[in-house]
Design an enzyme around this catalytic site. Structure first.
Site, PDB file in Angstrom:
ATOM      1  CE1 TYR A 161      -7.974   9.013 -10.957  1.00 23.82           C
ATOM      2  CE2 TYR A 161      -9.147  10.323 -12.590  1.00 23.82           C
ATOM      3  CZ  TYR A 161      -8.114   9.469 -12.258  1.00 23.82           C
ATOM      4  OH  TYR A 161      -7.230   9.061 -13.226  1.00 23.82           O
TER       5      TYR A 161
ATOM      6  CG  ASP B 141      -1.807   1.200   1.353  1.00 19.91           C
ATOM      7  OD1 ASP B 141      -1.659   2.134   0.536  1.00 19.91           O
ATOM      8  OD2 ASP B 141      -2.659   1.228   2.257  1.00 19.91           O
TER       9      ASP B 141
END
Length: 332
Positions: free
Chosen positions: A161, A72
């Site tokens: 986003y 991650d």
């Protein structure tokens, strides 16, 4: 690193010895890693595989130059040894994915970008940020050049986003100015091709999967909204050309040939040999009405422009998806 000569900028890196690619198991990341390995670059891919196809790295994993790490990138990058290229691709890219992972999308744009910039700064590496045409929002300027500041809603359904990428661009710029990081920004316009997930919700895989499955092709709104679709090989070539250049300004990487969504649906239906009807469904909120890049800077500064026509690229994409449909039909 040894430098040679390239059209536009005048100086360019001859190649990269070792690259770190975040999001390297994704659709675009896989093709980028494949190309780097083919050029003789050792590649470390960092990905937590939350949006990647399960089999995306099977072939790459056989090459000794490639190593995948389940990571991650919002928490740590932790790559030992020399690195001369860092590419930050990690992010949910389809509206369907970032709608279900809004916080993770923001974090990978913020903390993930910071950690990638720290790695590049520490190792003296070139840093390439994969940004997006979504930083322009629903544009009021057409076509969209890099100096256009955009028309973006900070609270709309696409905001996680859009704003994550806008923040990432600001952060990369600040690192370049204050820390001297060799950072550059690629604003990627709609990319398509073999390797996409059929269920990721984006235009091309959705239409192709529907046509091959004999289902209605769903077009949002009136279908008059436009897109500029760039085949994945052209996009990868653009990204690596930009990485190898000395360019420091944001650069649009996309195909300036603009077409309507309705036209794309009809092309897909033709190439699939389908008789499926086109079904018009309600438009998405904040869906851009027009999308087309001005690629003058890419042409002039790094000598890049797309080479694969939409019909050719779509034919390759349809053929790839058709293979999966045949396999499913035979239970393979």
């Amino acid at each position: 690193m040894t430098r040679g000569t390239r059209q536009g900028e005048g100086r360019a890196r001859d190649g990269f010895a070792r690259a770190v690619v975040s999001g390297g198991a994704g659709f675009l990341g896989t093709r980028l890693c494949e190309r780097l390995v083919a050029l003789g670059t050792e590649v470390v891919c960092l990905d937590n595989f939350v949006t990647a196809r399960p089999d995306s790295l099977v072939e790459l994993g056989k090459d000794p130059l490639f190593r995948a790490v389940d990571r991650d990138v919002t928490t740590a990058w932790e790559v030992s040894g020399e690195v001369d290229l860092v590419v930050h691709l990690a992010s949910a890219a389809s509206p369907q994915d970032y709608a279900r992972m809004p916080l993770e999308t923001m974090w990978v744009g913020a903390q993930g970008t910071r950690l990638g910039l720290e790695l590049a700064t520490e190792r003296g590496a070139r840093f390439l940020l994969a940004s997006t045409s979504e930083v322009y929002g629903d544009p009021l300027q057409h076509p969209q050049g890099e100096d256009y500041r955009g028309n973006v809603s900070p609270t709309g359904p696409r905001s996680v986003y859009d704003e994550a990428k806008r923040y990432a661009e600001a952060l990369a710029t600040a690192y370049r100015k204050q820390r001297g990081t060799d950072a550059v920004i690629a604003r990627i316009f709609n990319t398509y091709g073999p390797g996409m997930r059929a269920d990721d919700g984006r235009l091309v895989p959705t239409l192709v999967d529907q046509a091959l499955g004999g289902r209605p092709l769903t077009v949002t709104g009136t279908g008059t909204q436009t897109r500029s679709l760039c085949y994945v090989d052209d996009t990868v070539r653009g990204l690596l050309t930009l990485a190898a250049s000395d360019c420091s300004e944001p650069v649009n990487i996309g195909n300036p040939w603009e077409c309507s969504v309705d036209w794309v649906a009809r092309l897909v239906r033709e190439l699939c040999g389908s008789s499926s009807p086109i079904e018009y469904v309600p438009a998405f909120a904040d869906d851009p009405r027009r999308r087309c890049p001005d690629i003058s800077r890419a042409v002039e500064n790094i000598g890049w422009n797309p080479e694969i026509s939409l019909r050719e690229g779509m034919s390759r994409t349809v053929a790839w998806f058709a293979g999966f449909h045949r396999a499913d039909a035979h239970g393979e």
